[in-house]
Scaffold this active site. Sequence first.
Site, PDB file in Angstrom:
ATOM      1  N   GLY A  99       0.807  -1.419   0.144  1.00  0.00           N
ATOM      2  CA  GLY A  99      -0.095  -0.018   0.087  1.00  0.00           C
ATOM      3  C   GLY A  99       0.859   1.096   0.024  1.00  0.00           C
ATOM      4  N   THR A 100       2.076   1.304   0.663  1.00  0.00           N
ATOM      5  CA  THR A 100       2.776   2.195   0.734  1.00  0.00           C
ATOM      6  C   THR A 100       3.407   2.725  -0.815  1.00  0.00           C
ATOM      7  OG1 THR A 100       3.743   1.838   3.024  1.00  0.00           O
ATOM      8  CG2 THR A 100       5.076   3.178   1.754  1.00  0.00           C
ATOM      9  N   ASN A 119      -6.868   4.869   9.343  1.00  0.00           N
ATOM     10  CA  ASN A 119      -6.533   3.652   9.891  1.00  0.00           C
ATOM     11  C   ASN A 119      -6.598   3.575  11.445  1.00  0.00           C
ATOM     12  OD1 ASN A 119      -4.591   5.796   9.293  1.00  0.00           O
ATOM     13  ND2 ASN A 119      -3.200   4.565  10.342  1.00  0.00           N
ATOM     14  N   GLN A 171      -7.534   0.678   4.118  1.00  0.00           N
ATOM     15  CA  GLN A 171      -8.335   0.289   5.406  1.00  0.00           C
ATOM     16  C   GLN A 171      -9.820  -0.229   4.784  1.00  0.00           C
ATOM     17  OE1 GLN A 171      -7.435  -0.627   8.316  1.00  0.00           O
ATOM     18  NE2 GLN A 171      -5.426   0.218   8.168  1.00  0.00           N
ATOM     19  N   HIS A 174      -2.378  -7.151   2.503  1.00  0.00           N
ATOM     20  CA  HIS A 174      -2.281  -7.876   3.868  1.00  0.00           C
ATOM     21  C   HIS A 174      -3.527  -7.330   4.839  1.00  0.00           C
ATOM     22  CE1 HIS A 174       0.027  -4.854   6.310  1.00  0.00           C
ATOM     23  NE2 HIS A 174       0.234  -4.358   4.818  1.00  0.00           N
ATOM     24  N   THR A 189       9.993  -6.977 -11.800  1.00  0.00           N
ATOM     25  CA  THR A 189       9.243  -8.356 -12.105  1.00  0.00           C
ATOM     26  C   THR A 189       8.209  -8.392 -11.421  1.00  0.00           C
ATOM     27  OG1 THR A 189      11.612  -9.248 -12.978  1.00  0.00           O
ATOM     28  CG2 THR A 189       9.667 -10.901 -12.447  1.00  0.00           C
ATOM     29  N   CYS A 243       4.733   4.197  17.078  1.00  0.00           N
ATOM     30  CA  CYS A 243       5.869   4.237  18.369  1.00  0.00           C
ATOM     31  C   CYS A 243       6.950   4.498  17.896  1.00  0.00           C
ATOM     32  CB  CYS A 243       5.441   2.492  18.842  1.00  0.00           C
ATOM     33  SG  CYS A 243       6.360   2.565  20.553  1.00  0.00           S
TER      34      CYS A 243
END
Length: 377
Positions: free
Chosen positions: A68-69, A146, A174, A196, A232, A319
Amino acid sequence: MTSYFDHAATSPMRDIARAAWLEASAALNPASQYASGRRSRSLLDAAREKVARLMGCEPIEVVFTSSGTEADNIGVFGQWRARTGGRGGRVVVSAIEHPAVAESARLAGEFGAEVEYLPVGPDGIVSDLSLLDRPASVASCMWANNETGAIQPIEQVVARAKETGTPVHVDAVQVVGKLPIDFQALGATTLAASAHKFGGPRGTGFLLARRSPAPAPVLVGGGQERGIRSGTVDTAGACALAVALEESCTEMAAESARLGGLKEQLRAGILGTIDDVVVHTPENSLPSHLYLSFPGAEADSLIMLLDSLGIEASAGSACHNGVNRASETLIAAGVDEKTARSTVRFTMGHTTTEEDVVTVLRTMPDVVKRARMAGMA
Ligand code: PLP
């Protein structure tokens, strides 16, 4: 037995995704011209078509990415670069974006872009769209936050930006698999997703990108995926992503009702047994998210005490080096720093059971009492 309440961070891989990954794991380079390459390509094409059907877009608009990043980086930085050639311009993002978007905007700022932020109200929902009335190189807004799960007025963002011809990127990480998505009808230019979060493998995602205007790449190389994402393509990852998406879309209505019920049970149970709890998740939110503050208790203490009892939840905010920082999302919504440092985010998903919720309700009053006794730094 562990009770896992961190599905917004990552969700356990679905059995169907694991099976699809294993089945396709021997697939070779889908760009190769010989027989094994063609076999890999046909698996990849099938995965692409499935994603397109589920997302309401054309197969060519599906660009597989590593996360996603990466999809967010292409959607924001890539669109800004395509519009400006990499200098100046204007970028508008909401004040509560995930770092994948916020840092992409900030990076454009380092190359001279003027970066402006859509404000949010106390409910954590974007409250004023007037910054979109001036053209920008790109505008970006997440579909749901999120941390709080708050659903954003994404249709209005797209419509308002369209009036000035501003392309819009939507971080739907999300939301994909949780709310129905029709990319064509939405009218956004790009949209990011991450496998994920809906039970696919970590390290795979996709960007939906209209044919025009296409974003510039952030990785350069062999020109795969329409030149938008070189490298690839991971056929096995794409196959696993596609079936995980299909299963989550098929289960969407039933899961929404089930998780919504569990969330209400969790919320009412906690509010009924613990004093002075602040609920940050508004009414209009994903059924999976419940974000709470327990003023007087440090988030770290709460998380560690829960962990020692087999309950895995997160503070919701980043964190850094073990130092608990106040959530920037909550600060943007006007929450004071101490309250924003006493958070626990419970997020649920396909493996969450009522027993998990009962376990939290049984243990939470004592956990909060002990964390409050320990106090705040
Ligand atoms: N955007 C949002 C809203 C997210 O919640 C996340 C992950 O937490 C991301 C982007 C980044 O996704 P990935 O972990 O696949 O890089």
